[in-house]
Write an enzyme that holds these catalytic residues in place. Structure first.
Site, PDB file in Angstrom:
ATOM      1  N   CYS A  19     -45.468  -4.642  -2.005  1.00 49.42           N
ATOM      2  CA  CYS A  19     -44.408  -5.615  -1.729  1.00 49.42           C
ATOM      3  C   CYS A  19     -44.987  -6.720  -0.840  1.00 49.42           C
ATOM      4  CB  CYS A  19     -43.252  -4.907  -1.021  1.00 49.42           C
ATOM      5  SG  CYS A  19     -42.043  -6.032  -0.293  1.00 49.42           S
ATOM      6  N   CYS A  54     -37.910  -4.594  -3.716  1.00 50.16           N
ATOM      7  CA  CYS A  54     -38.613  -3.535  -2.984  1.00 50.16           C
ATOM      8  C   CYS A  54     -37.581  -2.513  -2.501  1.00 50.16           C
ATOM      9  CB  CYS A  54     -39.382  -4.110  -1.798  1.00 50.16           C
ATOM     10  SG  CYS A  54     -40.195  -2.808  -0.843  1.00 50.16           S
ATOM     11  N   ASN A  62     -27.509 -11.715 -18.873  1.00 48.07           N
ATOM     12  CA  ASN A  62     -28.892 -11.679 -19.369  1.00 48.07           C
ATOM     13  C   ASN A  62     -29.886 -11.766 -18.217  1.00 48.07           C
ATOM     14  OD1 ASN A  62     -27.672 -11.672 -21.836  1.00 48.07           O
ATOM     15  ND2 ASN A  62     -28.063 -13.825 -22.273  1.00 48.07           N
ATOM     16  N   HIS A  73     -26.614  -9.213 -13.756  1.00 46.29           N
ATOM     17  CA  HIS A  73     -27.419  -8.006 -14.004  1.00 46.29           C
ATOM     18  C   HIS A  73     -28.881  -8.200 -13.599  1.00 46.29           C
ATOM     19  CE1 HIS A  73     -24.299  -6.407 -17.166  1.00 46.29           C
ATOM     20  NE2 HIS A  73     -23.902  -6.238 -15.918  1.00 46.29           N
ATOM     21  N   ALA A  75     -23.956 -18.431 -32.054  1.00 50.48           N
ATOM     22  CA  ALA A  75     -23.824 -19.145 -30.780  1.00 50.48           C
ATOM     23  C   ALA A  75     -24.411 -20.553 -30.871  1.00 50.48           C
ATOM     24  CB  ALA A  75     -24.521 -18.354 -29.668  1.00 50.48           C
ATOM     25  N   ASP A  97     -33.045 -12.742 -18.918  1.00 53.06           N
ATOM     26  CA  ASP A  97     -34.035 -13.770 -19.266  1.00 53.06           C
ATOM     27  C   ASP A  97     -33.731 -15.055 -18.494  1.00 53.06           C
ATOM     28  OD1 ASP A  97     -32.263 -15.610 -20.772  1.00 53.06           O
ATOM     29  OD2 ASP A  97     -32.195 -14.049 -22.312  1.00 53.06           O
ATOM     30  N   TYR A 150     -40.307  -3.106 -18.948  1.00 54.57           N
ATOM     31  CA  TYR A 150     -39.883  -4.379 -18.351  1.00 54.57           C
ATOM     32  C   TYR A 150     -41.063  -5.349 -18.220  1.00 54.57           C
ATOM     33  CZ  TYR A 150     -35.156  -2.767 -17.659  1.00 54.57           C
ATOM     34  OH  TYR A 150     -33.870  -2.331 -17.905  1.00 54.57           O
TER      35      TYR A 150
HETATM   36  C1  BJW Z   1     -24.219 -12.916 -31.306  1.00 56.69           C
HETATM   37  C2  BJW Z   1     -25.376 -13.373 -31.942  1.00 56.69           C
HETATM   38  C3  BJW Z   1     -25.475 -14.765 -32.177  1.00 56.69           C
HETATM   39  C4  BJW Z   1     -25.515 -11.215 -31.715  1.00 56.69           C
HETATM   40  N1  BJW Z   1     -24.489 -15.585 -31.793  1.00 56.69           N
HETATM   41  N2  BJW Z   1     -23.258 -13.738 -30.941  1.00 56.69           N
HETATM   42  C5  BJW Z   1     -15.996   4.324 -18.162  1.00 56.69           C
HETATM   43  C6  BJW Z   1     -15.093   3.291 -18.361  1.00 56.69           C
HETATM   44  C7  BJW Z   1     -15.359   2.016 -17.859  1.00 56.69           C
HETATM   45  C8  BJW Z   1     -16.511   1.758 -17.151  1.00 56.69           C
HETATM   46  C9  BJW Z   1     -17.399   2.787 -16.954  1.00 56.69           C
HETATM   47  C10 BJW Z   1     -17.129   4.053 -17.434  1.00 56.69           C
HETATM   48  N3  BJW Z   1     -18.186   4.848 -17.101  1.00 56.69           N
HETATM   49  C11 BJW Z   1     -19.099   4.102 -16.418  1.00 56.69           C
HETATM   50  C12 BJW Z   1     -18.621   2.843 -16.309  1.00 56.69           C
HETATM   51  C13 BJW Z   1     -19.286   1.680 -15.659  1.00 56.69           C
HETATM   52  C14 BJW Z   1     -20.500   1.183 -16.433  1.00 56.69           C
HETATM   53  C15 BJW Z   1     -20.076   0.885 -17.874  1.00 56.69           C
HETATM   54  O1  BJW Z   1     -19.570  -0.182 -18.173  1.00 56.69           O
HETATM   55  N4  BJW Z   1     -20.290   1.805 -18.803  1.00 56.69           N
HETATM   56  C16 BJW Z   1     -19.845   1.614 -20.193  1.00 56.69           C
HETATM   57  C17 BJW Z   1     -21.040   1.700 -21.133  1.00 56.69           C
HETATM   58  C18 BJW Z   1     -18.772   2.632 -20.459  1.00 56.69           C
HETATM   59  N5  BJW Z   1     -20.947  -0.009 -15.771  1.00 56.69           N
HETATM   60  C19 BJW Z   1     -21.778   0.022 -14.735  1.00 56.69           C
HETATM   61  O2  BJW Z   1     -22.279   1.060 -14.324  1.00 56.69           O
HETATM   62  C20 BJW Z   1     -22.054  -1.285 -14.028  1.00 56.69           C
HETATM   63  N6  BJW Z   1     -21.819  -1.128 -12.625  1.00 56.69           N
HETATM   64  C21 BJW Z   1     -20.590  -0.867 -12.131  1.00 56.69           C
HETATM   65  O3  BJW Z   1     -19.614  -0.743 -12.854  1.00 56.69           O
HETATM   66  O4  BJW Z   1     -20.537  -0.793 -10.765  1.00 56.69           O
HETATM   67  C22 BJW Z   1     -19.246  -0.528 -10.150  1.00 56.69           C
HETATM   68  C23 BJW Z   1     -18.376  -1.755 -10.074  1.00 56.69           C
HETATM   69  C24 BJW Z   1     -17.056  -1.705 -10.480  1.00 56.69           C
HETATM   70  C25 BJW Z   1     -16.233  -2.826 -10.369  1.00 56.69           C
HETATM   71  C26 BJW Z   1     -16.747  -3.992  -9.869  1.00 56.69           C
HETATM   72  C27 BJW Z   1     -18.057  -4.035  -9.478  1.00 56.69           C
HETATM   73  C28 BJW Z   1     -18.865  -2.925  -9.604  1.00 56.69           C
HETATM   74  C29 BJW Z   1     -23.489  -1.737 -14.221  1.00 56.69           C
HETATM   75  C30 BJW Z   1     -23.764  -2.134 -15.645  1.00 56.69           C
HETATM   76  C31 BJW Z   1     -25.248  -2.513 -15.787  1.00 56.69           C
HETATM   77  C32 BJW Z   1     -25.611  -2.878 -17.212  1.00 56.69           C
HETATM   78  N7  BJW Z   1     -27.031  -3.069 -17.289  1.00 56.69           N
HETATM   79  C33 BJW Z   1     -27.625  -3.512 -18.553  1.00 56.69           C
HETATM   80  C34 BJW Z   1     -29.177  -3.474 -18.410  1.00 56.69           C
HETATM   81  C35 BJW Z   1     -29.660  -4.667 -17.567  1.00 56.69           C
HETATM   82  C36 BJW Z   1     -31.159  -4.728 -17.505  1.00 56.69           C
HETATM   83  C37 BJW Z   1     -31.794  -4.966 -18.862  1.00 56.69           C
HETATM   84  O5  BJW Z   1     -31.541  -6.004 -19.515  1.00 56.69           O
HETATM   85  O6  BJW Z   1     -32.589  -4.117 -19.283  1.00 56.69           O
HETATM   86  O7  BJW Z   1     -27.168  -4.819 -18.882  1.00 56.69           O
HETATM   87  S1  BJW Z   1     -27.099  -2.521 -19.959  1.00 56.69           S
HETATM   88  C38 BJW Z   1     -27.045  -3.872 -21.090  1.00 56.69           C
HETATM   89  O8  BJW Z   1     -25.667  -4.092 -21.540  1.00 56.69           O
HETATM   90  C39 BJW Z   1     -27.429  -5.115 -20.273  1.00 56.69           C
HETATM   91  C40 BJW Z   1     -26.464  -6.146 -20.789  1.00 56.69           C
HETATM   92  O9  BJW Z   1     -26.329  -7.206 -19.857  1.00 56.69           O
HETATM   93  C41 BJW Z   1     -25.202  -5.351 -21.005  1.00 56.69           C
HETATM   94  C42 BJW Z   1     -24.228  -5.990 -21.952  1.00 56.69           C
HETATM   95  O10 BJW Z   1     -24.801  -6.141 -23.233  1.00 56.69           O
HETATM   96  P1  BJW Z   1     -24.421  -7.412 -24.100  1.00 56.69           P
HETATM   97  O11 BJW Z   1     -24.979  -8.633 -23.486  1.00 56.69           O
HETATM   98  O12 BJW Z   1     -22.972  -7.417 -24.400  1.00 56.69           O
HETATM   99  O13 BJW Z   1     -25.293  -7.148 -25.425  1.00 56.69           O
HETATM  100  P2  BJW Z   1     -24.900  -6.335 -26.767  1.00 56.69           P
HETATM  101  O14 BJW Z   1     -26.143  -6.083 -27.516  1.00 56.69           O
HETATM  102  O15 BJW Z   1     -24.062  -5.166 -26.444  1.00 56.69           O
HETATM  103  O16 BJW Z   1     -23.966  -7.344 -27.577  1.00 56.69           O
HETATM  104  C43 BJW Z   1     -24.473  -8.557 -28.132  1.00 56.69           C
HETATM  105  C44 BJW Z   1     -23.307  -9.312 -28.773  1.00 56.69           C
HETATM  106  O17 BJW Z   1     -23.815 -10.556 -29.261  1.00 56.69           O
HETATM  107  C45 BJW Z   1     -22.676  -8.576 -29.974  1.00 56.69           C
HETATM  108  O18 BJW Z   1     -21.262  -8.646 -29.870  1.00 56.69           O
HETATM  109  C46 BJW Z   1     -23.160  -9.403 -31.186  1.00 56.69           C
HETATM  110  O19 BJW Z   1     -22.202  -9.460 -32.232  1.00 56.69           O
HETATM  111  C47 BJW Z   1     -23.344 -10.768 -30.573  1.00 56.69           C
HETATM  112  N8  BJW Z   1     -24.356 -11.617 -31.236  1.00 56.69           N
HETATM  113  N9  BJW Z   1     -26.191 -12.342 -32.253  1.00 56.69           N
HETATM  114  C48 BJW Z   1     -23.404 -15.084 -31.224  1.00 56.69           C
HETATM  115  N10 BJW Z   1     -26.577 -15.326 -32.842  1.00 56.69           N
END
Ligand code: BJW
Length: 233
Positions: A132, A113, A88, A105, A214, A90, A52
């Site tokens: 902290c 902390c 994101n 996120h 995008a 960023d 990070y």
């Molecule tokens: C373009 C492009 C261009 C490329 N133009 N497009 C079973 C079933 C359902 C849920 C769960 C389950 N088991 C566990 C869960 C829950 C779990 C989850 O979802 N797991 C799944 C993997 C199954 N979720 C959690 O644990 C979350 N918490 C939670 O649910 O708490 C309980 C709760 C419930 C209800 C309400 C409230 C709370 C927490 C999730 C935390 C995710 N954290 C991360 C890391 C953050 C820190 C870091 O950045 O390091 O977040 S993981 C990572 O994935 C990051 C992102 O924000 C997130 C999503 O990724 P994103 O942005 O979609 O990126 P990509 O790479 O996947 O996709 C990019 C897209 O862009 C693609 O489609 C490309 O085609 C496109 N693209 N270039 C336009 N130029």
């Protein structure tokens, strides 16, 4: 017209920020759900802090693109009727001109902390385990949301989704919940739904889905919406 926009890694891809699940994905072959967890942090704090710290430092080498700037222009038109939610960590929306951004996120430029629960703006490194500023404990971690942790601002987001007229999802793969379920919340509340993405997302229950970059799709859509709003004014 009330609009909720959700952005994901795809909106920052053309700025040079790697996505998570692409071929050159950020975690280099690791499944995000295996490495972006509190357990992975506990197992190897230095590895995660270094990762990070490097991403935080890399923010200085990237710039917002036309998609970020177009959403800032939309905020000028819609004011408080726009809620911009980003997954994101960023700061490209802010640097693109957006004033009100919900980082569900967390943010790279913040530290949390785990001793006193204080969140602090943070531009430096964490690998060296600095104290902290609030309590002095050496217990700072990146203020980001990992799997199994509760995303931020969920009450505000759910309220906005239920009461919006249009939900737009930009550059997200639709595999990570709860964000992947926002389209269903919005549709259940009566909103129209639109996806702007390079490829159809996993949760592609959108009424309209447009595929492309995008930096092209977002300015075009903002232009269309602005023209429609001005014609109806
Ligand atoms: C373009 C492009 C261009 C490329 N133009 N497009 C079973 C079933 C359902 C849920 C769960 C389950 N088991 C566990 C869960 C829950 C779990 C989850 O979802 N797991 C799944 C993997 C199954 N979720 C959690 O644990 C979350 N918490 C939670 O649910 O708490 C309980 C709760 C419930 C209800 C309400 C409230 C709370 C927490 C999730 C935390 C995710 N954290 C991360 C890391 C953050 C820190 C870091 O950045 O390091 O977040 S993981 C990572 O994935 C990051 C992102 O924000 C997130 C999503 O990724 P994103 O942005 O979609 O990126 P990509 O790479 O996947 O996709 C990019 C897209 O862009 C693609 O489609 C490309 O085609 C496109 N693209 N270039 C336009 N130029």
């Amino acid at each position: 017209m009330k609009v909720v926009v959700l952005t994901g890694a795809g909106i920052s891809a053309e700025s040079g920020v790697p996505t998570f699940r692409g071929e050159d994905g950020l975690w280099e072959g690791h499944r995000p759900e295996d490495v972006a967890t509190p357990e992975a942090f506990d197992a190897d704090r230095a590895l995660v802090q270094r990762f990070y710290d490097a991403r935080r430092a890399s923010l200085a080498r990237v710039q917002p693109n036309a998609a970020h700037r177009a959403l800032a222009e939309l905020e000028q038109v819609l004011g408080d009727d726009l809620l911009l939610v980003t997954q994101n960590i960023d700061d490209l929306h802010e640097r693109g001109g957006s004033k009100r951004v919900l980082h569900m996120h967390g943010e790279l430029r913040a530290a949390w902390c785990t001793a006193c629960d204080q969140r602090t703006p943070w531009l430096g490194t964490l690998l060296d385990e600095p104290p902290c500023p609030a309590c002095g404990a050496h217990a700072l971690r990146p203020d980001v949301v990992w799997f199994g942790e509760m995303p931020y601002e969920m009450d505000t987001i759910h309220l906005a989704l239920f009461s919006c007229d249009l939900f737009v999802s930009i550059g997200t793969s639709g595999v990570v919940y709860p964000a992947a379920g926002f389209v269903d919340y919005a549709a259940a509340g009566g909103a129209d739904t639109l996806e702007l993405n390079l490829e159809r997302a996993a949760n592609s229950d959108f009424r309209v889905s447009r595929q492309g970059l995008a930096s092209e799709l977002v300015p075009a859509w903002v232009g269309e919406l602005t023209a429609t709003l001005q014609a109806g004014a």
